[in-house]
Every structure is written in structure tokens, then in C-alpha cells.
Scaffold this motif. Sequence first.
Motif, PDB file in Angstrom:
ATOM      1  N   HIS A  38       3.585   9.184  -3.712  1.00 22.28           N
ATOM      2  CA  HIS A  38       3.861   8.402  -2.469  1.00 22.28           C
ATOM      3  C   HIS A  38       4.157   8.640  -0.584  1.00 22.28           C
ATOM      4  CE1 HIS A  38       2.188   4.376  -4.131  1.00 22.28           C
ATOM      5  NE2 HIS A  38       3.129   4.030  -4.946  1.00 22.28           N
ATOM      6  N   MET A  39       4.826   9.467  -0.600  1.00 20.99           N
ATOM      7  CA  MET A  39       5.055  10.374   0.485  1.00 20.99           C
ATOM      8  C   MET A  39       4.721  11.497   0.200  1.00 20.99           C
ATOM      9  SD  MET A  39       9.518   9.914  -0.367  1.00 20.99           S
ATOM     10  CE  MET A  39      10.361  10.583   0.970  1.00 20.99           C
ATOM     11  N   PHE A 236       5.823   8.038   9.362  1.00 16.16           N
ATOM     12  CA  PHE A 236       6.064   6.782   8.515  1.00 16.16           C
ATOM     13  C   PHE A 236       6.063   5.499   9.379  1.00 16.16           C
ATOM     14  CE2 PHE A 236       9.990   3.286   9.047  1.00 16.16           C
ATOM     15  CZ  PHE A 236       9.863   3.336   7.490  1.00 16.16           C
ATOM     16  N   THR A 237       4.826   4.572   9.229  1.00 11.71           N
ATOM     17  CA  THR A 237       4.042   3.734   9.543  1.00 11.71           C
ATOM     18  C   THR A 237       3.617   2.657   8.299  1.00 11.71           C
ATOM     19  OG1 THR A 237       2.174   2.944  11.039  1.00 11.71           O
ATOM     20  CG2 THR A 237       2.163   5.360   9.084  1.00 11.71           C
ATOM     21  N   SER A 252      -1.426   1.772   3.991  1.00 11.30           N
ATOM     22  CA  SER A 252       0.219   2.732   4.215  1.00 11.30           C
ATOM     23  C   SER A 252       0.907   3.035   3.712  1.00 11.30           C
ATOM     24  CB  SER A 252       0.801   1.509   5.604  1.00 11.30           C
ATOM     25  OG  SER A 252       1.426   2.130   5.278  1.00 11.30           O
ATOM     26  N   ARG A 253       0.683   3.857   3.641  1.00  9.52           N
ATOM     27  CA  ARG A 253       1.285   5.119   2.007  1.00  9.52           C
ATOM     28  C   ARG A 253       3.001   4.468   2.278  1.00  9.52           C
ATOM     29  NH1 ARG A 253       0.111  10.751  -0.277  1.00  9.52           N
ATOM     30  NH2 ARG A 253      -1.953  10.152  -0.451  1.00  9.52           N
ATOM     31  N   ALA A 257       5.311   3.045  -0.689  1.00 10.61           N
ATOM     32  CA  ALA A 257       6.835   3.743  -1.363  1.00 10.61           C
ATOM     33  C   ALA A 257       7.809   2.764  -1.274  1.00 10.61           C
ATOM     34  CB  ALA A 257       6.617   5.302  -0.515  1.00 10.61           C
ATOM     35  N   ALA A 258       7.799   1.959  -0.319  1.00 11.55           N
ATOM     36  CA  ALA A 258       8.502   0.693   0.165  1.00 11.55           C
ATOM     37  C   ALA A 258       8.837  -0.112  -0.999  1.00 11.55           C
ATOM     38  CB  ALA A 258       8.162   0.314   1.661  1.00 11.55           C
ATOM     39  N   GLU A 259       7.638  -0.268  -0.946  1.00 14.13           N
ATOM     40  CA  GLU A 259       7.348  -1.820  -1.963  1.00 14.13           C
ATOM     41  C   GLU A 259       7.981  -0.840  -3.614  1.00 14.13           C
ATOM     42  OE1 GLU A 259       3.853  -5.128  -1.781  1.00 14.13           O
ATOM     43  OE2 GLU A 259       3.055  -3.003  -2.334  1.00 14.13           O
TER      44      GLU A 259
END
Length: 290
Positions: A38-39, A236-237, A252-253, A257-259
Motif C-alpha cells: 500500500h505504501m 500522505f493523502t 487513496s493508498r 494502508a490505514a484501514e
Amino acid sequence: MTIFNVDPGAVAILKMRCGVDYDGYGFGDAYFRELLSHMGLEADQIDAARFAQEHFNLLFGFLQAKQKEANAATIEDENRALAKVQKAVQKLARELQSLATVGDASVRLYAELENPTGAVFSHKGTTIANALGDPMIDPFRGLNGLLSDLRVGLERAKIQKPKSLEPPRFSGDLKQYEAEKSEYWLQANAQQSEIDNSEERYRERVRQHGQPTNSPLITFVMVFQEIWEDCSDLPFTEGRYEADLADTKYISRTVDAAEHCLIKFGEAYPRSLIVRKIREVREAKVAWAS
């Protein structure tokens, strides 16, 4: 055997402070590789042990924020604690005054305080003797003045709507009248309406009290942003909005990633909420930097 190892000492501290077993989350290589994907990264592009430790700190910070949120004192809790001290201060002031009626006890106390012989009576050069009054008329006047100031300060420290004040009227019960007169004096001195706006102060304190809504998620996003910007070249958005997408809406990647992390942490925040907090944290950092 995983390449994403975390210091065992840190794992033990997590267990002690948060009561959770790090290994129970199942952060295996597959989880970390998907997160890195994801990053925009591959495992061979980063220091796996360092990344695992940063991820551990992300989890630790999130869990501590959750604990803080769960244990946060309410306004009512704080007001009750202040009121308890207030009653003790008022009782001390009354008992100090009544001491004069018990033989020579107050005379001896005055003498001991007037000429302190030990450090127990002094703090940074200030002694109780500085707050004594006339030994014959009102020996503890200064002390009672300080206690009165403390009582007013405790009242002002409460978060409560200002009361409408009217001087009490004597209805035949002297004890009740004295209590009402004392309360009126306290409120009048605490509100100080000629100096500050009590209603405005109340609203501002309510606004500032406690933590912001979803503070654990905010903590997560703030730490995650540091990891992202340290490791990834991607922005980072929260991404862009796509109305045609049924559930996702935002491509949004960062959100993906956060999810990915939060679900593994055991939290199922709505994607729209994650998007909003990422935007808020990102914009706040930009505004601070400028």
C-alpha cells in the motif's frame, strides 16, 4: 520465521501497560508485505526490524490513546473532586477559628508558628509566620485569608454554569442563613463578573475539556503519517473523491494502508471517518509548518 521482529522487552512493556499480547495480533510477513505494498514499497527496500518497531510504536500509541479515552474523567468527576477539597478547606478554617475557645491551645500554636524551629514550617524561605495576624485579636487571620482564597480558587476551577446571585434573606433559621450567606460570598467572589465573563469562560472550558472525538484514531493517523513520510515516496493523502464508487468513494493508498492496520488492530472505523481524520491531520501539519 518472520523478518519483522520486535524487541521482546518492548513486547513485555506493551503487555504490562495495555494488557494485550502482541503475538496474538498475528502480525506475520504477509500482513507487513501487504502494508508495504500500500505504501509503494517492497520488503527488500526497507530495514524490516526498524519498520516493525515503528509499526509496534503505532500500535502502542493507539492502544494507550484508547486507554486514556476510556479512563478520562468527566466534568462531573472533576467538579466533585474540587468540591471535596473545598469542604475540607472550609472545615479547616472553621476549626482553626474555634481553636481559640479551647484553653491555651491557640496561644501555643501561634507561638510555634511565629518562631519556626524546623524546615517543616518553611518552604523556599516562606513561613506560616508570614500569614499570622494579631496574636490578641485574630491570630490566624492571614491563614484564614489564604484558605478563603483557596476556596474561591477551587470554585473557579469548576466547570459549571454561572449562577444567578441574590443575597440571602433571614428566615428565622440562623444556621441556614449563615450557610446561605457563606455560599453567596463564595459565588460572588468566584464569578467576579466585573473582571471576566463567567458564561464565556464556562463555554470555553467545556470546549477545551477532555479529548477530541475519536482521539485514538487521531493519534493513530499522526503517528502513521510520521512512518509514511519516513519510509514512502508516495504522498500522505486522503486521495480523491469518486462519487461513482459504491462504498470506497476515496481512492487513496494512504486510506487503504490505514484501514489495513486498523482492522488488524481490531477496529472497524468507517472509511469516511478515516478519510476525514487523515485530511484534518495533514492540513493541520501544513498549516503549522507555514
